[in-house]
Write a protein that holds these residues in place. Structure first.
Motif, PDB file in Angstrom:
ATOM      1  N   VAL A 192       0.838  -1.201   0.000  1.00 44.03           N
ATOM      2  CA  VAL A 192       0.000   0.000   0.000  1.00 44.03           C
ATOM      3  C   VAL A 192       0.872   1.248   0.000  1.00 44.03           C
ATOM      4  CG1 VAL A 192      -1.750   1.324   1.257  1.00 44.03           C
ATOM      5  CG2 VAL A 192      -1.815  -1.185   1.305  1.00 44.03           C
ATOM      6  N   ASP A 193       0.540   2.166  -0.883  1.00 47.10           N
ATOM      7  CA  ASP A 193       1.127   3.502  -0.884  1.00 47.10           C
ATOM      8  C   ASP A 193       0.217   4.368  -0.021  1.00 47.10           C
ATOM      9  OD1 ASP A 193       2.098   6.031  -1.414  1.00 47.10           O
ATOM     10  OD2 ASP A 193       1.494   6.058  -3.526  1.00 47.10           O
ATOM     11  N   ASN A 194       0.547   4.494   1.253  1.00 50.49           N
ATOM     12  CA  ASN A 194      -0.338   5.127   2.237  1.00 50.49           C
ATOM     13  C   ASN A 194      -0.104   6.635   2.286  1.00 50.49           C
ATOM     14  OD1 ASN A 194      -2.217   5.374   4.354  1.00 50.49           O
ATOM     15  ND2 ASN A 194      -0.640   5.067   5.898  1.00 50.49           N
ATOM     16  N   SER A 195      -0.668   7.344   1.322  1.00 52.01           N
ATOM     17  CA  SER A 195      -0.433   8.787   1.195  1.00 52.01           C
ATOM     18  C   SER A 195      -1.744   9.546   1.078  1.00 52.01           C
ATOM     19  CB  SER A 195       0.431   9.074  -0.044  1.00 52.01           C
ATOM     20  OG  SER A 195       1.671   8.434   0.028  1.00 52.01           O
ATOM     21  N   GLY A 196      -1.626  10.873   1.043  1.00 51.04           N
ATOM     22  CA  GLY A 196      -2.765  11.730   0.768  1.00 51.04           C
ATOM     23  C   GLY A 196      -3.531  12.179   1.991  1.00 51.04           C
ATOM     24  N   ALA A 197      -4.600  12.928   1.728  1.00 47.19           N
ATOM     25  CA  ALA A 197      -5.417  13.496   2.802  1.00 47.19           C
ATOM     26  C   ALA A 197      -6.073  12.405   3.634  1.00 47.19           C
ATOM     27  CB  ALA A 197      -6.482  14.427   2.217  1.00 47.19           C
ATOM     28  N   GLU A 198      -6.328  11.228   3.008  1.00 45.39           N
ATOM     29  CA  GLU A 198      -6.944  10.121   3.735  1.00 45.39           C
ATOM     30  C   GLU A 198      -5.912   9.062   4.119  1.00 45.39           C
ATOM     31  OE1 GLU A 198     -10.521   8.222   3.016  1.00 45.39           O
ATOM     32  OE2 GLU A 198     -11.558   9.963   2.164  1.00 45.39           O
ATOM     33  N   GLN A 199      -4.729   9.511   4.381  1.00 46.36           N
ATOM     34  CA  GLN A 199      -3.669   8.611   4.832  1.00 46.36           C
ATOM     35  C   GLN A 199      -4.063   7.951   6.155  1.00 46.36           C
ATOM     36  OE1 GLN A 199      -0.087  10.419   6.713  1.00 46.36           O
ATOM     37  NE2 GLN A 199       0.980   9.571   4.942  1.00 46.36           N
ATOM     38  N   MET A 200      -3.849   6.654   6.259  1.00 46.05           N
ATOM     39  CA  MET A 200      -4.106   5.971   7.524  1.00 46.05           C
ATOM     40  C   MET A 200      -3.030   6.349   8.537  1.00 46.05           C
ATOM     41  SD  MET A 200      -5.241   2.161   6.185  1.00 46.05           S
ATOM     42  CE  MET A 200      -3.854   2.030   5.052  1.00 46.05           C
ATOM     43  N   ASP A 201      -3.405   6.420   9.784  1.00 43.16           N
ATOM     44  CA  ASP A 201      -2.510   6.870  10.841  1.00 43.16           C
ATOM     45  C   ASP A 201      -1.432   5.826  11.109  1.00 43.16           C
ATOM     46  OD1 ASP A 201      -1.406   7.387  13.478  1.00 43.16           O
ATOM     47  OD2 ASP A 201      -3.032   8.843  13.725  1.00 43.16           O
ATOM     48  N   PHE A 202      -0.180   6.187  10.823  1.00 43.20           N
ATOM     49  CA  PHE A 202       0.921   5.244  10.997  1.00 43.20           C
ATOM     50  C   PHE A 202       1.098   4.830  12.454  1.00 43.20           C
ATOM     51  CE2 PHE A 202       2.501   7.155   6.947  1.00 43.20           C
ATOM     52  CZ  PHE A 202       2.493   5.980   6.212  1.00 43.20           C
ATOM     53  N   GLY A 203       0.987   5.798  13.351  1.00 43.66           N
ATOM     54  CA  GLY A 203       1.154   5.488  14.761  1.00 43.66           C
ATOM     55  C   GLY A 203       0.187   4.419  15.217  1.00 43.66           C
ATOM     56  N   ASN A 249      14.144  17.262   9.560  1.00 46.69           N
ATOM     57  CA  ASN A 249      13.171  16.228   9.230  1.00 46.69           C
ATOM     58  C   ASN A 249      12.194  16.055  10.394  1.00 46.69           C
ATOM     59  OD1 ASN A 249      11.764  14.037   8.281  1.00 46.69           O
ATOM     60  ND2 ASN A 249      13.431  12.579   8.556  1.00 46.69           N
ATOM     61  N   PRO A 250      11.189  16.932  10.499  1.00 47.09           N
ATOM     62  CA  PRO A 250      10.198  16.798  11.572  1.00 47.09           C
ATOM     63  C   PRO A 250       9.468  15.462  11.459  1.00 47.09           C
ATOM     64  CG  PRO A 250      10.011  18.912  10.427  1.00 47.09           C
ATOM     65  CD  PRO A 250      10.915  18.075   9.613  1.00 47.09           C
ATOM     66  N   ARG A 251       9.069  14.883  12.578  1.00 43.13           N
ATOM     67  CA  ARG A 251       8.413  13.583  12.575  1.00 43.13           C
ATOM     68  C   ARG A 251       6.960  13.644  13.022  1.00 43.13           C
ATOM     69  NH1 ARG A 251      11.427   9.168  12.197  1.00 43.13           N
ATOM     70  NH2 ARG A 251       9.453   8.447  11.334  1.00 43.13           N
ATOM     71  N   LEU A 252       6.501  14.822  13.410  1.00 42.34           N
ATOM     72  CA  LEU A 252       5.145  14.956  13.944  1.00 42.34           C
ATOM     73  C   LEU A 252       4.107  14.396  12.978  1.00 42.34           C
ATOM     74  CD1 LEU A 252       4.369  16.296  16.676  1.00 42.34           C
ATOM     75  CD2 LEU A 252       3.603  18.264  15.365  1.00 42.34           C
ATOM     76  N   GLN A 253       4.282  14.682  11.679  1.00 44.49           N
ATOM     77  CA  GLN A 253       3.303  14.266  10.683  1.00 44.49           C
ATOM     78  C   GLN A 253       3.306  12.759  10.466  1.00 44.49           C
ATOM     79  OE1 GLN A 253       6.072  15.904   9.981  1.00 44.49           O
ATOM     80  NE2 GLN A 253       7.143  14.420   8.708  1.00 44.49           N
ATOM     81  N   ASP A 254       4.368  12.074  10.871  1.00 48.16           N
ATOM     82  CA  ASP A 254       4.425  10.615  10.766  1.00 48.16           C
ATOM     83  C   ASP A 254       3.877   9.956  12.025  1.00 48.16           C
ATOM     84  OD1 ASP A 254       5.932  10.925   8.345  1.00 48.16           O
ATOM     85  OD2 ASP A 254       7.732  11.214   9.568  1.00 48.16           O
ATOM     86  N   TRP A 255       4.234  10.501  13.170  1.00 44.96           N
ATOM     87  CA  TRP A 255       3.890   9.873  14.441  1.00 44.96           C
ATOM     88  C   TRP A 255       2.482  10.191  14.912  1.00 44.96           C
ATOM     89  CZ3 TRP A 255       9.049  11.405  17.308  1.00 44.96           C
ATOM     90  CH2 TRP A 255      10.095  10.626  16.796  1.00 44.96           C
ATOM     91  N   TYR A 256       2.022  11.413  14.645  1.00 49.40           N
ATOM     92  CA  TYR A 256       0.728  11.855  15.171  1.00 49.40           C
ATOM     93  C   TYR A 256      -0.051  12.569  14.062  1.00 49.40           C
ATOM     94  CZ  TYR A 256       3.664  11.160  19.286  1.00 49.40           C
ATOM     95  OH  TYR A 256       4.547  10.636  20.205  1.00 49.40           O
ATOM     96  N   VAL A 257      -0.617  11.778  13.169  1.00 50.08           N
ATOM     97  CA  VAL A 257      -1.273  12.333  11.986  1.00 50.08           C
ATOM     98  C   VAL A 257      -2.443  13.237  12.352  1.00 50.08           C
ATOM     99  CG1 VAL A 257      -2.554  11.765   9.882  1.00 50.08           C
ATOM    100  CG2 VAL A 257      -0.544  10.416  10.523  1.00 50.08           C
ATOM    101  N   ALA A 258      -3.283  12.790  13.266  1.00 53.74           N
ATOM    102  CA  ALA A 258      -4.448  13.596  13.640  1.00 53.74           C
ATOM    103  C   ALA A 258      -4.026  14.923  14.258  1.00 53.74           C
ATOM    104  CB  ALA A 258      -5.332  12.823  14.613  1.00 53.74           C
ATOM    105  N   LEU A 259      -3.011  14.889  15.104  1.00 49.39           N
ATOM    106  CA  LEU A 259      -2.500  16.115  15.717  1.00 49.39           C
ATOM    107  C   LEU A 259      -2.000  17.074  14.649  1.00 49.39           C
ATOM    108  CD1 LEU A 259      -1.538  17.847  18.121  1.00 49.39           C
ATOM    109  CD2 LEU A 259       0.572  16.480  18.136  1.00 49.39           C
ATOM    110  N   GLN A 260      -1.206  16.558  13.706  1.00 50.74           N
ATOM    111  CA  GLN A 260      -0.610  17.422  12.687  1.00 50.74           C
ATOM    112  C   GLN A 260      -1.641  17.991  11.721  1.00 50.74           C
ATOM    113  OE1 GLN A 260       2.192  18.744  12.115  1.00 50.74           O
ATOM    114  NE2 GLN A 260       2.362  19.126   9.920  1.00 50.74           N
ATOM    115  N   LYS A 261      -2.518  17.136  11.231  1.00 50.05           N
ATOM    116  CA  LYS A 261      -3.440  17.590  10.185  1.00 50.05           C
ATOM    117  C   LYS A 261      -4.701  18.249  10.741  1.00 50.05           C
ATOM    118  CE  LYS A 261      -1.982  14.471   6.490  1.00 50.05           C
ATOM    119  NZ  LYS A 261      -2.403  13.476   5.484  1.00 50.05           N
TER     120      LYS A 261
END
Length: 479
Positions: A120-131, A424-436
């Motif tokens: 899966v290419d897990n990208s975009g506005a509907e990206q699933m939360d990696f964390g 290389n901030p990691r917030l958008q990887d670790w906490y998707v809901a917080l970031q977006k």
């Protein structure tokens, strides 16, 4: 909504849900995945491991791949699929490769049902939360892929062919690597050298020069900046490296780690004030708060605004509009220096892996999914991707012998100029809901629309960060 009014969270939730970016429902739904659906017994039988088949792929098994249908399209993946079939001809006709912009809506039911795709290419506005995916044990550790011999040189492991930091980005506090970022993205302030030339200007290296150039453009009916107000989490692409430039990379590290009062660092306030000044002085394209990413890019590419915060995919995503102006000459700029007391030099930029690929733990053919990734990380596939979509890959050296388009050439130059000053901030990887949902829509979008002051935005974001830190249901990560 006045700047002193309490931001209505119910309106925020409605708006974020409409945009498809709330991750909270996904988190609760995904939490049931571990016990739902199929078991490991549904996995295809492994093939025979050999020098030509180091991952022991079942040569006749089918493969199910889902690609995010965004700025990069899916042709590069289909081309890699053709290479896969050359290696495993018995799989011809059994490979399903589909693309969608609605990754979460499309795949969440499959994860819940225990029958996710193999890759899966897990990208975009509907990206699933990696964390959430990592915390709920929904992903396959990609160490086997990374330790496999590379396609081009069997004496070199795949991990040794990647750009610095790519493997680490896919890790969440342990040695396991859950995500492989295929693209290598340069984020920053994107602009047209041709349009600046019409104003007898070059990219402003100081914020004072930035404001002066915006004032000059305004007199000619041109906005200084635009951004996708519907997806205001694009703003950090240039805002976060500015924060680091002002206060040092340590500020971003504290933010990523959800440390108390991290957002109250003076560097954050200085950066927010600078961006808010763009709004206050009327240097932001009118209507930007209502634009999505494609609309804002179109307006910018048409010369209605000089600058836009974005990633290197913009060259491909805006190719049709840019092509209408042969003198456009796309380029990316690092954050302009706020003052001589900035902790990091001009040229400091955000660059990191993008287009995150995952192999679900319950994938029927995980070996096949990893093999397709191994093929994609070959020189041939990497160069094909670069030529098609004007973006770098995580394969280190894929640009050898290629004439790069203007934007990508500028990105390469920016990386060279930055040297070790790459953040290389990691917030958008670790906490998707917080970031977006929260930082992006709930605060930055409101500030740049003039509905919230920088002080109010910072206070709101700090509370969001504190709430996330104190939420026991959210797994925490540190760098």
């Amino acid at each position: 909504m006045g700047s002193t009014s309490e931001f209505n969270r119910r309106d925020l939730v409605k708006r974020a849900a409409a945009l498809g970016i709330i991750a909270v429902p996904a988190m609760s739904a995904l939490s049931s995945c571990a016990s739902a659906g199929s078991s490991d017994g549904d996995k295809v039988e492994k093939g025979k491991k050999s020098a030509k088949n180091p991952l022991a792929v079942n040569e006749s098994a089918g493969l199910d791949v889902v690609i995010f249908d965004g700025g990069f399209g899916d042709k590069y993946a289909k081309d890699a699929q053709a290479e896969y079939i050359k290696s495993f001809p018995k799989a011809d006709g059994k490979i399903k490769l589909s693309s969608t912009q609605k990754i979460q809506s499309t795949l969440q039911p499959r994860f819940n049902g225990g029958n996710p795709p193999d890759l899966v290419d897990n990208s975009g506005a509907e990206q699933m939360d990696f964390g959430t995916l990592v915390a709920k044990d929904q992903l396959t550790d990609l160490t086997a892929l990374l330790d496999a011999p590379s396609v081009d040189d069997p004496n070199k492991k795949v991990r040794d062919t990647l750009r610095p930091g790519v493997v680490e980005m896919g890790q969440f506090g342990g040695k396991e690597t859950w995500i492989l970022y295929y693209a290598y993205t340069v984020y920053g302030v994107w602009y047209s050298k041709g349009n600046l030339g019409k104003l007898d200007a070059e990219y402003p290296e100081t914020w004072d020069d930035m404001l002066a150039l915006c004032a000059k453009a305004k007199k000619k009916g041109i906005a200084g900046w635009t951004y996708p107000g519907k997806y205001p989490y694009y703003l950090p692409f240039s805002l976060y490296p500015l924060i680091a430039k002002i206060g040092g990379a340590e500020v971003l590290r504290k933010i990523d780690n959800l440390e108390p009062n991290a957002w109250k660092d003076p560097a954050v306030k200085a950066a927010f004030d600078a961006y808010y000044e763009l709004y206050k002085k009327g240097y932001v394209l009118k209507g930007s708060p209502g634009l999505d990413h494609l609309q804002s890019q179109k307006a910018w590419a048409e010369g209605k605004a000089l600058f836009i915060p974005n990633g290197s995919w913009v060259e491909n995503e805006s190719a049709k509009q840019i092509a209408k102006n042969p003198q456009f000459d796309l380029a990316v700029g690092a954050p302009s220096s706020l003052s001589s007391s900035d902790k990091m030099p001009f040229g400091t930029i955000w660059a990191s892996g993008g287009e995150p690929y995952i192999v679900p733990r319950k994938a029927r053919n995980a070996e096949g999914g990893m093999e397709l990734l191994r093929i994609m990380l070959s020189k041939k596939s990497s160069q094909n991707f670069i030529k098609q979509v004007s973006s770098l890959t995580s394969f280190n050296g894929g640009t050898d012998g290629i004439t790069l388009p203007p934007g990508l050439a500028s990105a390469q130059t920016a990386l060279q100029k930055a040297g070790s000053n790459i953040v290389n901030p990691r917030l958008q990887d670790w906490y998707v809901a917080l970031q977006k949902e929260r930082i992006g829509v709930g605060a930055l979008g409101e500030m740049m629309a003039g509905r919230m002051t920088p002080d109010e935005a910072i206070a709101k974001i700090q509370k969001y960060a504190d709430d996330t830190r104190d939420d026991s249901s959210v797994k925490k990560y540190k760098r």
